[in-house]
Design a protein around this motif. Sequence first.
Motif, PDB file in Angstrom:
ATOM      1  N   GLY A 283      37.171 -30.761  -1.120  1.00  0.00           N
ATOM      2  CA  GLY A 283      38.188 -31.762  -0.785  1.00  0.00           C
ATOM      3  C   GLY A 283      39.467 -31.086  -0.325  1.00  0.00           C
ATOM      4  N   ALA A 284      40.375 -31.905   0.181  1.00  0.00           N
ATOM      5  CA  ALA A 284      41.667 -31.385   0.638  1.00  0.00           C
ATOM      6  C   ALA A 284      42.461 -30.814  -0.537  1.00  0.00           C
ATOM      7  N   GLN A 285      42.255 -31.380  -1.727  1.00  0.00           N
ATOM      8  CA  GLN A 285      43.025 -30.910  -2.883  1.00  0.00           C
ATOM      9  C   GLN A 285      42.772 -29.426  -3.139  1.00  0.00           C
TER      10      GLN A 285
ATOM     11  N   TYR B  43      52.974 -36.664  -2.226  1.00  0.00           N
ATOM     12  CA  TYR B  43      51.714 -36.905  -2.938  1.00  0.00           C
ATOM     13  C   TYR B  43      51.793 -36.237  -4.313  1.00  0.00           C
TER      14      TYR B  43
ATOM     15  N   TYR C  72      51.141 -32.475  -5.458  1.00  0.00           N
ATOM     16  CA  TYR C  72      51.847 -31.320  -4.885  1.00  0.00           C
ATOM     17  C   TYR C  72      52.618 -30.518  -5.937  1.00  0.00           C
TER      18      TYR C  72
ATOM     19  N   VAL D 292      45.106 -35.515   5.889  1.00  0.00           N
ATOM     20  CA  VAL D 292      43.907 -36.254   5.452  1.00  0.00           C
ATOM     21  C   VAL D 292      43.891 -37.696   5.971  1.00  0.00           C
ATOM     22  N   TYR D 293      45.062 -38.222   6.342  1.00  0.00           N
ATOM     23  CA  TYR D 293      45.109 -39.606   6.868  1.00  0.00           C
ATOM     24  C   TYR D 293      45.211 -39.636   8.390  1.00  0.00           C
TER      25      TYR D 293
ATOM     26  N   ARG E 118      33.704 -34.758  -2.010  1.00  0.00           N
ATOM     27  CA  ARG E 118      34.602 -33.611  -2.212  1.00  0.00           C
ATOM     28  C   ARG E 118      34.431 -32.553  -1.110  1.00  0.00           C
TER      29      ARG E 118
HETATM   30  C1  LIG Z   1      48.202 -36.690   0.962  1.00  0.00           C
HETATM   31  C2  LIG Z   1      46.921 -36.348   0.268  1.00  0.00           C
HETATM   32  N1  LIG Z   1      46.479 -35.088   0.319  1.00  0.00           N
HETATM   33  C3  LIG Z   1      45.344 -34.714  -0.286  1.00  0.00           C
HETATM   34  C4  LIG Z   1      44.587 -35.626  -0.997  1.00  0.00           C
HETATM   35  C5  LIG Z   1      43.342 -35.156  -1.673  1.00  0.00           C
HETATM   36  O1  LIG Z   1      42.249 -35.502  -0.850  1.00  0.00           O
HETATM   37  P1  LIG Z   1      40.774 -35.046  -1.201  1.00  0.00           P
HETATM   38  O2  LIG Z   1      40.074 -36.237  -1.784  1.00  0.00           O
HETATM   39  O3  LIG Z   1      40.187 -34.664   0.122  1.00  0.00           O
HETATM   40  O4  LIG Z   1      40.844 -33.903  -2.132  1.00  0.00           O
HETATM   41  C6  LIG Z   1      45.001 -36.953  -1.089  1.00  0.00           C
HETATM   42  C7  LIG Z   1      44.242 -37.914  -1.881  1.00  0.00           C
HETATM   43  O5  LIG Z   1      44.629 -39.009  -2.144  1.00  0.00           O
HETATM   44  C8  LIG Z   1      46.201 -37.323  -0.433  1.00  0.00           C
HETATM   45  O6  LIG Z   1      46.656 -38.564  -0.490  1.00  0.00           O
END
Ligand SMILES: Cc1ncc(COP(=O)(O)O)c(C=O)c1O
Length: 397
Positions: free
Chosen positions: A100-102, A126, A129, A206-207, A245
């Motif tokens: 995932g991006a996280q 977010y 962070y 991610v958006y 993920r």
């Molecule tokens: C701005 C932002 N970055 C990253 C994430 C994490 O995304 P992911 O589910 O791909 O880990 C989110 C999830 O809500 C988000 O809103």
Amino acid sequence: MRYASRMQQLAATSSSAWDVHHIAAEMLARGEDAILLTVGDTDFASPSIAVETACLSLSGGRTHYAASAGDRPVRAAIARRHFLQTGQTVDPDQVIVTLGAQNALFTAALCLVEPGDEVIVPEPMYVTYPGTIVSAGAQVVAVPSPAENGFHPDLAALEAAVTRRTRAIFLATPNNPTGAIYTADELAAIGEICMRHDLWLVSDEVYRDLVFEGVHTSPASLPGIGSQTVTIGSLSKSHAMAGWRLGWMIAPLGLAAHAARMTTCTTYGIPTFLQDAAATVLDELPNGLPGMLTTYRRRRDRLSDVLDAAPGLQCHRPAGGMFCMLDVRSTGVSSYEFADGLVRSEGVALLPADEFGPTAVGYLRINLGVSDDRVDEAASRIARYAERLKTLGWAAA
Ligand SMILES: Cc1ncc(COP(=O)(O)O)c(C=O)c1O
């Protein structure tokens, strides 16, 4: 026994905003009627092509270790899609596949900052962070994106926040929670700040496929800044694949090599069958799930129309993303009181947005990822609650 001191700092970033969510979840578990508009998940199903590819991949025996940074086909698919959307050519070696991006944000933070460093982040930001940056040992320096400015960053304040210790700027466009989409000019100005002060720009996109109005710009594609920009993405939002993920970072080669070493110590690779599904989805549906954008826009407008007509409420219509921001400041009650009263009396859970940053105090974040019927029902319950607050002289009801 002792714990690492970072855990204290991490504990300090945890939030009580989710209390409302837990109350609503318990109501649902008791069989009561509750509408949860807190978490940023969606009512859309993952694309069937993703499910089918993952199943085929599993039955075909793709169950062994992957390369830590990701297998070649998915890295190449991410690079192709990045080129298609931004015009920036990247080598698959610049792509690191993450959980995932996280996990990409965390990897970037671990590779770029250390104790004593500062990271500038426009707020509202977010909620993960602060924890991500603090875990890497650095301090977050929040810079306001004022509501009067449509939640766009205050660029003068941003540059003024740079010190000798600043190492990076982290930002999200379209933004969570505000939905603001930073303009190309704003991103170019931020890029120039990064170039002037030798800072990394970590751009969380991610958006990027959820743009209602305006145009999304990937700062990496702007002249000059690509060599110090990290682009973060995932399938969670654009393809309704949050539970898979599957995310990534795209970075200059030197940083990508460090990140690849880091993934060997963290994930040791992402499940192979998920990588296969991701590669297919990115080639077949590069711009996200069909219908999702129009559906979210319709929900945004229906919700905002009802809430704007309710006493004391104002709904900030986002330019992108999947959340509306409800301004309850004129009711005289805090966002927490509003959320608590609303969930207890109407069974609707909204997320108090105060913890996204001081600029979001007095707002609640509303997720658009539930069915139209539930959005409409939630809107009328929220409006009814505001009417009741008004009758009670704006005291928490
Ligand atoms: C701005 C932002 N970055 C990253 C994430 C994490 O995304 P992911 O589910 O791909 O880990 C989110 C999830 O809500 C988000 O809103």
